[in-house]
Write a protein that holds these residues in place. Structure first.
Motif, PDB file in Angstrom:
ATOM      1  N   THR A 141       0.849  -1.194   0.000  1.00  0.00           N
ATOM      2  CA  THR A 141       0.000   0.000   0.000  1.00  0.00           C
ATOM      3  C   THR A 141       0.886   1.246   0.000  1.00  0.00           C
ATOM      4  N   TYR A 168       6.863  -3.741 -12.236  1.00  0.00           N
ATOM      5  CA  TYR A 168       6.194  -2.441 -12.212  1.00  0.00           C
ATOM      6  C   TYR A 168       6.501  -1.726 -13.514  1.00  0.00           C
ATOM      7  N   GLU A 172       4.489   3.291 -12.845  1.00  0.00           N
ATOM      8  CA  GLU A 172       4.255   2.833 -11.470  1.00  0.00           C
ATOM      9  C   GLU A 172       5.459   3.133 -10.584  1.00  0.00           C
ATOM     10  N   PRO A 177       2.414   2.697  -7.642  1.00  0.00           N
ATOM     11  CA  PRO A 177       1.324   1.893  -8.202  1.00  0.00           C
ATOM     12  C   PRO A 177      -0.025   2.175  -7.544  1.00  0.00           C
ATOM     13  N   PHE A 178      -0.031   2.368  -6.221  1.00  0.00           N
ATOM     14  CA  PHE A 178      -1.300   2.625  -5.521  1.00  0.00           C
ATOM     15  C   PHE A 178      -1.714   4.083  -5.678  1.00  0.00           C
ATOM     16  N   MET A 180      -1.055   6.221  -8.039  1.00  0.00           N
ATOM     17  CA  MET A 180      -1.510   6.631  -9.375  1.00  0.00           C
ATOM     18  C   MET A 180      -2.888   6.065  -9.704  1.00  0.00           C
ATOM     19  N   LYS A 181      -3.262   5.003  -8.999  1.00  0.00           N
ATOM     20  CA  LYS A 181      -4.608   4.456  -9.188  1.00  0.00           C
ATOM     21  C   LYS A 181      -5.615   5.293  -8.404  1.00  0.00           C
ATOM     22  N   GLU A 182      -5.213   5.641  -7.197  1.00  0.00           N
ATOM     23  CA  GLU A 182      -6.116   6.356  -6.292  1.00  0.00           C
ATOM     24  C   GLU A 182      -6.325   7.811  -6.744  1.00  0.00           C
ATOM     25  N   LYS A 183      -5.268   8.438  -7.250  1.00  0.00           N
ATOM     26  CA  LYS A 183      -5.318   9.849  -7.698  1.00  0.00           C
ATOM     27  C   LYS A 183      -6.029  10.754  -6.683  1.00  0.00           C
TER      28      LYS A 183
END
Ligand code: SAM
Length: 231
Positions: A141, A168, A172, A177-178, A180-183
């Motif tokens: 995370t 990755y 990422e 990685p987390f 950039m997904k969550e923004k």
């Protein structure tokens, strides 16, 4: 009371952990976690005499000298076999230094590759992610937060289980990685600000009397990466 930054680092330390906090400065993190009953044992490692003395004084004042070992040592050399450390926190340094400390721990045998790592680089986050990837750690995370007009990223990693093949992408490694997904709003604000700064630097470079082609090319690529993410 811990800063918001160190609180989030502390939240990622498992209940009952045996913690090594490397670059502990005043030992605020292990002391707060011990007083909260979250950890069983800690090593507070410091390489500089002044902060080492502050850490010792803080631990003594809190009556925790039996449970928190304050040691003057470079990086993971603060950790001994009998400590049976299962969690390592390294916060408030550059990513290159964090990666060097982890690498030194691996060579020195203090980092077994079984520990949970909670890392908070001030800059150079990609170097930390790259080290984790190269050394069989999976990012489980990430957090980003703002405090006193500064933004901080926290990367939590655990040994990669089984024979899962980790990889990755460049994005990422760069953005997380987390994250950039969550923004999250803080994440977007960070990269909007980075993009603005890059545009300003590029403008200055393009007006420079001596040509700076290599630098311009490098920063242009970086700006394009950020703009693609924000689009
Ligand atoms: N971890 C605390 C925090 O996040 O608030 C303190 C951060 S402070 C800015 C960084 C500390 O790391 C300094 O006290 C410095 O002396 C220590 N440090 C730097 N390199 C180190 C190393 N190789 N081994 C142990 N400590 C180190």
């Amino acid at each position: 009371v811990l800063s918001k930054r160190l609180s989030v680092v502390g939240q990622e330390v498992p209940q009952g952990a045996r913690l090594a906090d490397i670059g502990s400065d005043h030992a605020y993190l292990p002391v707060a976690l011990m007083l909260a009953g979250k950890i069983d044992f800690a090593v507070a490692g410091e390489v500089v005499k002044g902060p080492f003395e502050s850490a010792k004084a803080q631990v003594e004042k809190s009556g925790l000298s039996e449970k928190i070992m304050v040691r003057l040592a470079d990086g993971m050399a603060a950790v001994q076999e009998a400590d049976a450390i299962d969690t390592v926190t390294i916060a408030g340094m550059g990513g290159t230094l964090i990666a060097q400390i982890l690498a030194g721990g691996k060579v020195g045998g203090q980092l077994k590759g079984t520990e949970r790592l909670v890392l908070q680089p001030n800059v150079g986050e990609p170097q930390v992610r790259l080290w984790l990837l190269d050394n069989g750690y999976e990012i489980i995370t990430e957090h980003i937060l703002e405090e006193n007009d500064k933004r901080y990223e926290i990367i939590v990693a655990e040994p990669c289980k089984g024979d899962k093949q980790l990889s990755y992408t460049q994005d990422e490694l760069f953005f997380g990685p987390f994250l950039m997904k969550e923004k999250s709003p803080v994440f977007l604000a960070k990269w909007q600000q980075e993009a603005e700064q890059l545009r300003r630097v590029l403008q200055q470079l393009q007006q420079a009397t001596t040509p700076q082609e290599a630098k311009v090319a490098e920063l242009t690529l970086e700006l394009q990466r950020i703009e693609a993410l924000l689009a």
